[in-house]
Structure formats: C-alpha cells, structure tokens
Design an enzyme around this catalytic site. Structure first.
Site, PDB file in Angstrom:
ATOM      1  N   GLY B  35       0.794  -1.221   0.000  1.00 15.04           N
ATOM      2  CA  GLY B  35       0.000   0.000   0.000  1.00 15.04           C
ATOM      3  C   GLY B  35       0.828   1.273   0.000  1.00 15.04           C
ATOM      4  O   GLY B  35       0.288   2.358  -0.218  1.00 15.04           O
ATOM      5  N   CYS B 244     -27.138 -10.007 -16.698  1.00 17.77           N
ATOM      6  CA  CYS B 244     -26.543  -9.773 -18.009  1.00 17.77           C
ATOM      7  C   CYS B 244     -27.536 -10.217 -19.087  1.00 17.77           C
ATOM      8  O   CYS B 244     -28.089 -11.319 -19.026  1.00 17.77           O
ATOM      9  CB  CYS B 244     -25.237 -10.540 -18.146  1.00 17.77           C
ATOM     10  SG  CYS B 244     -24.535 -10.441 -19.805  1.00 17.77           S
ATOM     11  N   CYS B 247     -25.598 -13.269 -21.187  1.00 18.92           N
ATOM     12  CA  CYS B 247     -25.278 -14.572 -20.603  1.00 18.92           C
ATOM     13  C   CYS B 247     -26.089 -14.875 -19.350  1.00 18.92           C
ATOM     14  O   CYS B 247     -25.960 -15.945 -18.771  1.00 18.92           O
ATOM     15  CB  CYS B 247     -23.784 -14.669 -20.296  1.00 18.92           C
ATOM     16  SG  CYS B 247     -23.283 -13.767 -18.827  1.00 18.92           S
ATOM     17  N   CYS B 269     -22.296  -7.944 -19.353  1.00 17.42           N
ATOM     18  CA  CYS B 269     -21.108  -8.077 -18.509  1.00 17.42           C
ATOM     19  C   CYS B 269     -20.017  -7.151 -19.011  1.00 17.42           C
ATOM     20  O   CYS B 269     -19.763  -7.074 -20.221  1.00 17.42           O
ATOM     21  CB  CYS B 269     -20.574  -9.511 -18.578  1.00 17.42           C
ATOM     22  SG  CYS B 269     -21.610 -10.722 -17.780  1.00 17.42           S
ATOM     23  N   CYS B 275     -18.186 -13.284 -19.981  1.00 18.97           N
ATOM     24  CA  CYS B 275     -19.468 -13.384 -20.668  1.00 18.97           C
ATOM     25  C   CYS B 275     -19.383 -14.416 -21.806  1.00 18.97           C
ATOM     26  O   CYS B 275     -20.256 -15.278 -21.943  1.00 18.97           O
ATOM     27  CB  CYS B 275     -19.847 -12.017 -21.225  1.00 18.97           C
ATOM     28  SG  CYS B 275     -21.602 -11.813 -21.584  1.00 18.97           S
TER      29      CYS B 275
END
Lengths: 268, 291
Positions: B35, B244, B247, B269, B275
């Site tokens: 970080g 979606c 899909c 997606c 997808c």
C-alpha cells in the site's frame, strides 16, 4: 457530548499547563522574539499585545509548534506528564494538535476547509481522533454549530457561503469540538466590523468561562484582551517589556511603550 | 528476427535492462510495504500519459519470454487501449497473448478486476491515473506524505462524510479508498467499488503503476484490504440491479448499453471473457441468442 470542564472542578492545579523558558527565534540577523518566559495555568487566559512586527505571531507560532524556535523550552502538561513540545516526536506533536490543542487563525480561510460543508469542518477533528459513527459525528457537529449560533439549516452549507463573522464562529466550533485544553488564537477578531466583533467576543468569553479553557490570545486590539484575558504580556521588538494582570497593566502601565499603546486607543 | 535477439531494434519488452531493474526494485519495495507508494523514475513511453504508461512499464519489468499476456480495458479485451497494448508487447517482446483469464500469467488491466478468481501463478497489473487517495482533499504532496507516515487519515473520512451529508449515502462509486493491512490508505485505481472486495485476500500478486505521477505500489497475495466506511453507513459493493442480457449472469459487473434513442437499453457483462465463456457453456440472457 462529554461534559465541559468547568471552574467548579477541584481547584488548585499542582503545575502549570504550559511552561515557557528562554524561548527565542531569529530570522537571520533579525530577532523574531527573544528570551520569552512565562507560565500558563489551567483555566487562565493570557493576552499578548504589541504593535505589528513586535514578534507576537512569531511567538505564537513557536508555542503552537508551527515554527521551530532557535532556543528555549515549551513544556506542556500532557496526559503522560509534562513534556517539552519542541523535542517530542512529530507524531506526538500532531496528536497534541488534533486533541489537546486548538489554533484559531486570524483569517478563517487558513483554518477552515472551504470546500467542505460546515458540519464536515466541525467533524474533521472528531474523525481525526477516531470517531467512525456518522450519526454521532453529525449530532455533535450540529450541537457545536448551535453553540456558536449558526442556524441548523446552514449545517450542510460550505463556509464560502458564510459571512466573515460566521466563518470565524465556525472556525471556533471546529477547534473546540474535541474539548482542547489549550487554545491559541491569532487576532480572532481581525477583519470583522465592530458589532460582529462584539458578538464574537461575547461568545468567546462565554465558551472560555464555561469550558474552563486555557488560551493564549495574540492581538493588537486592547479591547479584546480587556474582555478576555486574565493576564497580559506586552511585546516590543521581540521582547516582553511588561507583564501582569490585565487590568493592572492597562490601568497603570509602567513601561513607556505600554503607556503609549494604552493612550493611543481612540475614545469614542 | 525476434525481440531480444542481438540484431533486433528493441530490447526484450521495449525497456532497457537497467530501467527494468530500477522498476523491479521499486516493485520489490512496494511488495515489502503493502500500500505504500514507491517513487520510481518513470520513462517516456510511446503512448500518451493517461493511456497506461505506468501499467505498461510495470508489465514490461515483469514479463519473461514464457509469459502469456492478457490486457483488458474496463473489462473488455477488444477495445482500443487493450488491443494496442497487447500488440505493443507482441511486437516488442514476442510473447504469447490471450483473452482468457485462466490462461494468462500476467494481466494488465484498466479499471476492472476480472470476474474469474485469480490464482497464485498470476500477476495483475493496474493502470493508475492518480495514486494519491488524499490528493483532492490535501493538494500538497509534502503534506500528504507526512499524513501517510503518521497515519493521519481523518481527512479521508471527511470525504465520505461529505458524500453522506450531500447524497444520503456514500456516493463514491469508483476509486473507493481502502486501507491495506491496517496501515496505509490506498487508491485502488478507478475500479468500480463492486471490485473492492476482490482486492482483499486475493491469491494473485497485484501491482499498481502510475506513469505520470511516477509511483508504484503493490498488494502481495492474501493481503487484508478493507474499504473505508462508517459504522452506521457500512461499505456496499454496488452494481446495476439487473442480470446480463447476453449470458444471464446475476453476479457480474454490468455495462449499460444504449440501443436506440427511444429509451432502449441492455445490460451486458463488462468482463467480455467471462461473458463469452458463460455463453459458450450454454447460459443465455433475455436478449441473447444461444451460442
């Protein structure tokens, strides 16, 4: 809201809150302030007066950890006992600045976040010391805005939509919200017109008495110290030339410069 | 003549070895201090700032000839940015590329984390425009560095506070600030906050490169990453409330596609590979056609 400290608490503090010895700072060959020593006791308000360039602001900056002095000691009575704030570590000093100390700037723009709402400004210090409950922070901020006479419906307005007097009151709320023990004020009434000044002074006096705050107020306005300060220090050319109880110094000035200062106040 | 040969105009993966070494040192430091933003001497790359110059340099420093590279832009493999960067490394490093998440050993991404869980053998490289999470609250870099050093992060919550005060909820929906390993507050790059939970405890090594700002930071595998929030306004990963349309997936991040000027729209997606593979496996959404 934790209860404010008041004057009725067990009296006779054993040691001063702030003890300054031999403090000095030069800017190259010029003296900023030199050889300043005093003790500030809990609940006491100390005024520092003098003309522009007399070293008042340099002194305040050195005391509040914003400037690095060349000489001397500034011993603050922390929760872990008295410690020299000049030699303590940066994290420790920052913790003091966030919790035990507060600094009210002359220009509210220096002390406020102008792009953040009024309640966010007040809440910042709470969040800095670990508050993580939105509802509590907001309630506390609203309480403090009420105390400095800012209407409840202005709570989410930005400071730049406020008048100068409101901005200064907001800055005071933002500083006092964590119940600091020592407040530094640099010309808190500078740039405000007299009626707004009077209200602000009234408010400050109420808060200082009610919370039992210790404060160091730098100003060139003798009326401000007459109203607020218990004790007075007069500075000239970087040195303290006279100090004593406020009324004593103002009514019976000894040093030539203090006499000049007192006599140059316009009587209306 | 392939990249890396002595008569090739390019060194392997475009950058010279000294530069890659310098970047690898920054990456190692970043991994050692999760970080923390490590400064590095970012190079001019043959693309404009903001197009992934930081990510490309990190990728170049990590690539080995055996790698298989996948590049995604907002989840898609076939947008300009993704196609160009993939081509760039095909030409300058001669490495294999893929569009399949599971086959890739190194994935460079702009603003998404793939839906398919990553493994310990993979590296995910993020393109970062502004690495400093405190930038818009405190413009002085000298001051923000001090704030990171002293863990002085109260200001970050002021931003979230303002969100709630103004919008009634935390309205930050991307680049949502996180705290890494109980220490540094980090900008996860502009990924949607839907992806924030995937940052935490991820098996893959996650590297972040900011070219213009000259910073690299990292999340080693299985690092604890917590999204900042308030006790009474907890963090919520959000997405469009829809499945979606191609899909039928209900658990993936969706893009809204405008179909006409009469309010017609569909949700698909954002992760094209996810997808495609679902459709290949026989899943069909309400506007999709069976594969």
């Amino acid at each position: 809201m934790s209860p404010a400290r008041n004057l009725a608490e067990p009296a006779a503090p054993a040691r001063p809150l702030l003890s300054v010895a031999g403090l000095g700072k030069s800017y190259g060959g010029r003296i900023g302030c030199a050889d300043v020593s005093f003790d500030l006791w809990p609940g006491e308000v100390l005024g520092i007066v003098g003309e522009s360039g007399s070293g008042k602001s340099t002194l305040l900056g050195c005391l509040a950890g914003q400037l690095a002095p060349d000489r001397g000691q500034v011993i603050f009575d922390t929760a872990e006992g008295p410690q020299d704030t000049l030699t303590m570590s940066e994290p420790q000093r920052r913790r003091l600045m966030r919790g035990d100390w507060a600094f009210v700037h002359q220009n509210p723009r220096d002390g406020l976040r102008m792009g953040v709402s009024a309640s966010g400004n007040v809440g910042e210090r709470l969040m800095a010391v670990g508050a993580r409950h939105y509802g509590d922070i907001r309630a506390e901020a609203a309480d403090w805005l009420g105390r400095v006479e800012i209407a409840a419906d202005r709570i989410d307005d930005r400071p730049r939509q406020f008048s100068g007097g409101m901005q200064q009151r907001l800055q005071i709320a933002r500083n006092l919200v964590t119940n600091p023990r020592l407040v530094f004020m640099d010309e808190p009434t500078g740039g405000l017109d007299v009626s707004v000044q009077a209200r602000l002074l009234d408010l400050l006096r109420g808060l200082v008495r009610q919370m039992g705050l210790s404060a160091i107020i730098v100003t060139h306005d003798l009326a401000v110290v007459r109203l607020l300060a218990d004790r007075l220090m007069v500075m000239k050319d970087g040195r303290v030339i006279e100090q004593g109880l406020t009324d004593q110094v103002l009514d019976d000035p000894q040093a030539a410069y203090t006499q000049l200062l007192v006599s140059s106040v316009l009587q209306v | 003549m392939s990249p890396g040969d002595s008569d090739s105009p390019y060194n392997f993966a475009y950058l010279d070895e000294d530069t890659k070494r310098m970047i690898r040192r920054a990456i190692l430091k970043g991994v050692a201090v999760p970080g923390y933003q490590v400064p590095f001497a970012s190079r001019e790359m043959p693309m404009p700032y903001g197009w992934g110059t930081g990510g490309v340099q990190v990728t170049a420093a990590c690539l080995v000839p055996e790698d298989r590279l996948k590049v995604i832009d907002q989840g898609a493999d076939d947008t300009t940015n993704a196609v160009s960067i993939r081509k760039f490394f095909e030409r300058t490093a001669g490495i294999a590329t893929t569009e399949t998440t599971t086959e890739a050993s190194l994935i460079q991404t702009r603003h998404r984390i793939p839906e398919t869980p990553l493994t310990e053998d993979q590296i995910l490289v993020y393109q970062v425009p502004i690495p400093e999470p405190l930038r818009f609250l405190e413009p002085r870099e000298t001051e923000t560095r001090k704030m990171h050093a002293l863990e002085d992060y109260g200001l970050m919550h002021v931003k979230l506070y303002e969100d709630i005060a103004r919008h009634g909820a935390i309205a930050t929906s991307y680049a949502y600030p996180v705290r890494v390993g109980d220490r540094y507050v980090m900008d996860p790059s502009p990924i949607p906050k839907f992806d924030n939970p995937k940052l935490s405890d991820n098996a893959a090594l996650q590297l972040f490169g900011a070219g213009r700002e000259q910073r690299i930071y990292a999340l080693p595998p299985y690092t604890k990453v917590v999204s900042l929030d308030f006790e009474d306004h907890p963090f919520q990963a959000t997405k469009a409330e829809h499945d979606c349309d191609l899909c039928g997936a209900s658990d993936s991040y969706l893009d809204e596609v405008i179909l006409d000027d009469r309010g017609g729209r569909m949700f698909v997606c954002s992760d094209t590979d996810f997808c495609t593979r679902r459709r290949a496996a026989g899943h069909v959404g309400c506007l999709g056609e069976p594969a």
